[in-house]
Motif scaffolding. Structure first.
Motif, short mmCIF file in Angstrom:
data_model
loop_
_atom_site.label_atom_id
_atom_site.label_comp_id
_atom_site.label_asym_id
_atom_site.label_seq_id
_atom_site.Cartn_x
_atom_site.Cartn_y
_atom_site.Cartn_z
N PRO A 1 2.38 27.52 -26.23
CA PRO A 1 1.87 28.38 -25.07
C PRO A 1 0.96 27.49 -24.02
O PRO A 1 1.02 27.71 -22.90
CB PRO A 1 0.99 29.15 -25.72
N GLY A 2 0.38 26.31 -24.63
CA GLY A 2 -0.19 25.41 -23.82
C GLY A 2 0.78 24.79 -23.06
O GLY A 2 0.40 24.34 -21.72
N MET A 3 1.75 24.38 -23.59
CA MET A 3 2.85 23.47 -22.69
C MET A 3 3.32 24.43 -21.60
O MET A 3 3.67 24.02 -20.52
CB MET A 3 3.99 22.98 -23.32
N ILE A 4 3.66 25.46 -21.95
CA ILE A 4 4.23 26.29 -20.64
C ILE A 4 3.26 26.81 -19.65
O ILE A 4 3.80 26.85 -18.82
CB ILE A 4 4.82 27.81 -21.52
N ALA A 5 2.10 27.21 -20.30
CA ALA A 5 1.03 27.61 -19.39
C ALA A 5 0.61 26.19 -18.33
O ALA A 5 0.34 26.44 -17.26
CB ALA A 5 -0.13 28.07 -19.88
N TYR A 49 -2.20 30.08 -10.59
CA TYR A 49 -3.09 29.85 -11.33
C TYR A 49 -3.26 31.09 -12.47
O TYR A 49 -3.49 31.06 -13.56
CB TYR A 49 -4.29 29.98 -10.48
N TRP A 50 -2.99 32.37 -11.84
CA TRP A 50 -3.10 33.61 -12.73
C TRP A 50 -1.92 33.83 -13.46
O TRP A 50 -2.02 34.18 -14.75
CB TRP A 50 -3.32 34.78 -12.00
N VAL A 51 -0.80 33.04 -12.98
CA VAL A 51 0.47 33.24 -14.06
C VAL A 51 0.41 32.46 -15.19
O VAL A 51 0.84 32.60 -16.27
CB VAL A 51 1.90 32.78 -13.08
N GLY A 52 -0.40 31.07 -15.03
CA GLY A 52 -0.54 30.29 -16.10
C GLY A 52 -1.52 30.83 -17.25
O GLY A 52 -1.26 30.75 -18.27
N ILE A 53 -2.61 31.59 -16.92
CA ILE A 53 -3.46 32.07 -17.64
C ILE A 53 -2.78 33.38 -18.36
O ILE A 53 -3.07 33.19 -19.38
CB ILE A 53 -4.87 32.54 -16.82
N LEU A 54 -2.16 34.14 -17.61
CA LEU A 54 -1.63 35.39 -18.19
C LEU A 54 -0.35 34.83 -19.01
O LEU A 54 -0.36 35.35 -20.23
CB LEU A 54 -1.22 36.27 -17.14
N SER A 55 0.24 33.99 -18.81
CA SER A 55 1.40 33.52 -19.99
C SER A 55 0.86 32.72 -21.05
O SER A 55 1.27 33.15 -22.19
CB SER A 55 2.56 32.52 -19.02
N CYS A 56 -0.22 32.07 -20.85
CA CYS A 56 -0.56 31.46 -22.06
C CYS A 56 -1.54 32.52 -22.97
O CYS A 56 -1.46 32.62 -24.30
CB CYS A 56 -1.83 30.38 -21.49
N SER A 57 -2.12 33.26 -22.41
CA SER A 57 -2.92 34.74 -23.08
C SER A 57 -1.93 35.41 -23.91
O SER A 57 -1.76 35.73 -25.07
CB SER A 57 -3.45 35.43 -22.02
#
Length: 129
Positions: A48-52, A6-14
């Protein structure tokens, strides 16, 4: 493990959202013309949305949304204080809001592609049987 993803998705998108936003505003991507007119460069925010969405275990739309919203104040502050602003704050905020929209749209596209892939795999399995 799901909380970690969950946090990896948020941090990568950010992080990716910030890189694309600052790259767009500094002229690293696309033209150096500083006019906000029908730019196709906003489509870069789909990435970024697709990767996250891919990196998130669950909540595949919420993680890119939160990542983009967390990065937004930082990007606007960097843009306002360190880069030369060409527009008013409200115009920059409107541009950033549309960037958030495209980021979440990228997450939706990733979900759509994932569901199409699952349907295709199920049909392929049925044909084998």
């Amino acid at each position: 493990m799901a909380n970690y993803r969950y946090w990896v998705g948020i941090l990568s998108c950010s992080l990716l959202f910030s890189l694309v936003f600052l790259g767009q505003q500094s002229g690293a991507f696309g033209s150096t013309d500083h006019e906000h007119h029908g730019e196709t460069g906003l489509l870069l925010f789909v990435i970024p949305g697709m990767i996250a969405s891919y990196l998130s275990s669950k909540k595949r739309i919420l993680c890119p949304l939160l990542g983009a919203l967390y990065a937004l104040p930082l990007c606007l502050a960097i843009r306002h204080f360190w880069l030369t602003p060409f527009y008013s704050f409200w115009q920059e905020l409107a541009y950033a809001t549309s960037a958030v929209f495209w980021c979440v749209f990228g997450a939706m596209l990733a979900l759509f592609a994932r569901s199409l892939l699952q349907i295709f795999q199920q049909c392929h399995r049925r044909e084998r049987q």
